[in-house]
Design a protein around this motif. Sequence first.
Motif, mmCIF file in Angstrom:
data_model
loop_
_atom_site.group_PDB
_atom_site.id
_atom_site.type_symbol
_atom_site.label_atom_id
_atom_site.label_comp_id
_atom_site.label_asym_id
_atom_site.label_seq_id
_atom_site.Cartn_x
_atom_site.Cartn_y
_atom_site.Cartn_z
ATOM 1 N N GLY A 111 0.793 -1.224 0.000
ATOM 2 C CA GLY A 111 0.000 0.000 0.000
ATOM 3 C C GLY A 111 0.825 1.273 0.000
ATOM 4 O O GLY A 111 0.302 2.353 0.278
ATOM 5 N N GLU A 112 2.124 1.173 -0.315
ATOM 6 C CA GLU A 112 2.988 2.348 -0.357
ATOM 7 C C GLU A 112 2.660 3.246 -1.545
ATOM 8 O O GLU A 112 2.962 4.437 -1.547
ATOM 9 N N CYS A 113 2.065 2.675 -2.597
ATOM 10 C CA CYS A 113 1.674 3.433 -3.784
ATOM 11 C C CYS A 113 0.562 2.659 -4.479
ATOM 12 O O CYS A 113 0.366 1.475 -4.216
ATOM 13 N N GLU A 114 -0.201 3.335 -5.344
ATOM 14 C CA GLU A 114 -1.280 2.635 -6.048
ATOM 15 C C GLU A 114 -0.924 2.366 -7.504
ATOM 16 O O GLU A 114 -1.692 1.726 -8.224
ATOM 17 N N ALA A 115 0.219 2.841 -7.956
ATOM 18 C CA ALA A 115 0.750 2.508 -9.272
ATOM 19 C C ALA A 115 2.257 2.642 -9.203
ATOM 20 O O ALA A 115 2.794 3.370 -8.371
ATOM 21 N N ALA A 116 2.948 1.920 -10.069
ATOM 22 C CA ALA A 116 4.414 1.967 -10.060
ATOM 23 C C ALA A 116 4.941 1.937 -11.481
ATOM 24 O O ALA A 116 4.467 1.159 -12.316
ATOM 25 N N LEU A 117 5.905 2.803 -11.747
ATOM 26 C CA LEU A 117 6.612 2.820 -13.026
ATOM 27 C C LEU A 117 7.935 2.088 -12.830
ATOM 28 O O LEU A 117 8.747 2.489 -11.993
ATOM 29 N N VAL A 118 8.134 1.012 -13.583
ATOM 30 C CA VAL A 118 9.350 0.213 -13.482
ATOM 31 C C VAL A 118 10.102 0.348 -14.796
ATOM 32 O O VAL A 118 9.536 0.116 -15.866
ATOM 33 N N ALA A 119 11.364 0.735 -14.723
ATOM 34 C CA ALA A 119 12.121 1.001 -15.942
ATOM 35 C C ALA A 119 13.520 0.420 -15.860
ATOM 36 O O ALA A 119 14.051 0.159 -14.783
ATOM 37 N N GLY A 120 14.115 0.219 -17.023
ATOM 38 C CA GLY A 120 15.502 -0.194 -17.117
ATOM 39 C C GLY A 120 16.147 0.547 -18.270
ATOM 40 O O GLY A 120 15.490 0.834 -19.276
ATOM 41 N N VAL A 121 17.425 0.872 -18.129
ATOM 42 C CA VAL A 121 18.096 1.611 -19.194
ATOM 43 C C VAL A 121 19.540 1.145 -19.326
ATOM 44 O O VAL A 121 20.247 0.967 -18.340
ATOM 45 N N SER A 122 19.939 0.899 -20.560
ATOM 46 C CA SER A 122 21.309 0.499 -20.868
ATOM 47 C C SER A 122 21.762 1.326 -22.067
ATOM 48 O O SER A 122 21.313 1.101 -23.189
ATOM 49 N N VAL A 123 22.600 2.321 -21.813
ATOM 50 C CA VAL A 123 23.104 3.199 -22.862
ATOM 51 C C VAL A 123 24.621 3.274 -22.758
ATOM 52 O O VAL A 123 25.155 3.471 -21.666
ATOM 53 N N PHE A 124 25.316 3.092 -23.864
ATOM 54 C CA PHE A 124 26.779 3.101 -23.872
ATOM 55 C C PHE A 124 27.268 4.420 -24.469
ATOM 56 O O PHE A 124 27.437 4.543 -25.683
ATOM 57 N N ALA A 125 27.473 5.396 -23.613
ATOM 58 C CA ALA A 125 27.952 6.687 -24.084
ATOM 59 C C ALA A 125 29.446 6.639 -24.408
ATOM 60 O O ALA A 125 29.958 7.488 -25.133
ATOM 61 N N THR A 126 30.132 5.652 -23.872
ATOM 62 C CA THR A 126 31.573 5.482 -24.083
ATOM 63 C C THR A 126 31.843 3.996 -24.349
ATOM 64 O O THR A 126 30.999 3.144 -24.059
ATOM 65 N N PRO A 127 33.023 3.658 -24.882
ATOM 66 C CA PRO A 127 33.286 2.263 -25.274
ATOM 67 C C PRO A 127 33.763 1.351 -24.146
ATOM 68 O O PRO A 127 34.052 0.179 -24.400
ATOM 69 N N GLU A 128 33.820 1.840 -22.911
ATOM 70 C CA GLU A 128 34.436 1.046 -21.842
ATOM 71 C C GLU A 128 33.784 -0.321 -21.648
ATOM 72 O O GLU A 128 34.481 -1.317 -21.419
ATOM 73 N N VAL A 129 32.451 -0.398 -21.721
ATOM 74 C CA VAL A 129 31.786 -1.673 -21.448
ATOM 75 C C VAL A 129 32.210 -2.731 -22.464
ATOM 76 O O VAL A 129 32.380 -3.904 -22.133
ATOM 77 N N PHE A 130 32.435 -2.314 -23.720
ATOM 78 C CA PHE A 130 32.896 -3.261 -24.734
ATOM 79 C C PHE A 130 34.337 -3.697 -24.448
ATOM 80 O O PHE A 130 34.685 -4.872 -24.607
ATOM 81 N N GLU A 131 35.165 -2.746 -24.018
ATOM 82 C CA GLU A 131 36.562 -3.060 -23.729
ATOM 83 C C GLU A 131 36.677 -4.013 -22.533
ATOM 84 O O GLU A 131 37.429 -4.986 -22.569
ATOM 85 N N PHE A 132 35.899 -3.739 -21.466
ATOM 86 C CA PHE A 132 35.934 -4.617 -20.289
ATOM 87 C C PHE A 132 35.453 -6.020 -20.648
ATOM 88 O O PHE A 132 36.068 -7.020 -20.272
ATOM 89 N N ALA A 133 34.326 -6.095 -21.376
ATOM 90 C CA ALA A 133 33.760 -7.399 -21.726
ATOM 91 C C ALA A 133 34.680 -8.173 -22.660
ATOM 92 O O ALA A 133 34.820 -9.398 -22.548
ATOM 93 N N GLN A 134 35.334 -7.469 -23.584
ATOM 94 C CA GLN A 134 36.248 -8.127 -24.514
ATOM 95 C C GLN A 134 37.445 -8.720 -23.772
ATOM 96 O O GLN A 134 37.840 -9.860 -24.011
#
Length: 308
Positions: free
Chosen positions: A60-83
């Motif tokens: 009962g903390e709220c009567e509606a909820a917005l649930v979101a997720g976001v994955s944006v690569f503004a820089t190449p680091e995530v590709f470098e780490f994963a590689q």
Amino acid sequence: MAQEPEAAFSSHSFLGNATSSLAGRVSYFYDFHGPSVSLDTACSSSLTALQVAVSQLRAGECEAALVAGVSVFATPEVFEFAQRSNMLSARGHCDAFGDEADGFVPAEGVAAIMLMSAGKARELGLEVLASIEAISLNHDGMSNGMMAPNSQAQAALIAGSYERSGIDVGRIGYVEAHGTGTRLGDSIEVAGLVNGFRAQAQPYDAYLGASKSVIGHTLVCSGLASVIKTLLIFRHSTIPAQPLAGSLNSTLDLDRFMISEQAVPWPSDKTYACVSAFGFTGSNAHLVLGKPERRQLEPQNSPGPWAF
């Protein structure tokens, strides 16, 4: 930003790089007053956020909820780490459940869904896309390694969730798997699913798929990407094809699960679909959605404007 100290250290860069501002800025912009939380459990983040929202609604903390997720690569680091961690597909293709699976492909994604009680949705004349029948979280604990998936923990999560919520596995028609497209990870996930379903000691047969073969791995957004795919399966009463680059991974023991490279109609005797998401640090989430009955919607009383 870090390469330009004069620009990096300012009030704008401080707020812009604070993870907490992801939820805080949305609440500020829309003047929301309910709980506003940013979560990070790696690839299970958005399903974890969904579980927290369900708990808040039930409390009962709220009567509606917005649930979101976001994955944006503004820089190449995530590709470098994963590689450098040998996580990426050398072929640039995520072949979930396929014999040529050799890693994942990072993808950008932004997704948001609205939750509320069925009564509130009817009151507002909104179309119900699915019902949340069960959602549970757990962690691998100490296993073969912090980043190694744990089949036993995944099976325990699934079996425990179904037992607590009274889910009949015979009524599950589709499982949207995490399906990262690594031979070992896919085999471990399928083993966890099989053992979780077998624990119910009920006959079952269900189709298996993974959105990452089509759109790539949207990381913290991937759970909601899978939820939206499942909602579209319900809407169109069709399970889409699961593309394979070559043949099926020969190490998979599918038991009663099926993988179809052709689209198939939704099984008329099934009412549930499931979504799994597993974070690389061991945080697991599993969701059961109920297929809604199609009904004629009453027109909105308000002349608008309406959100889209």
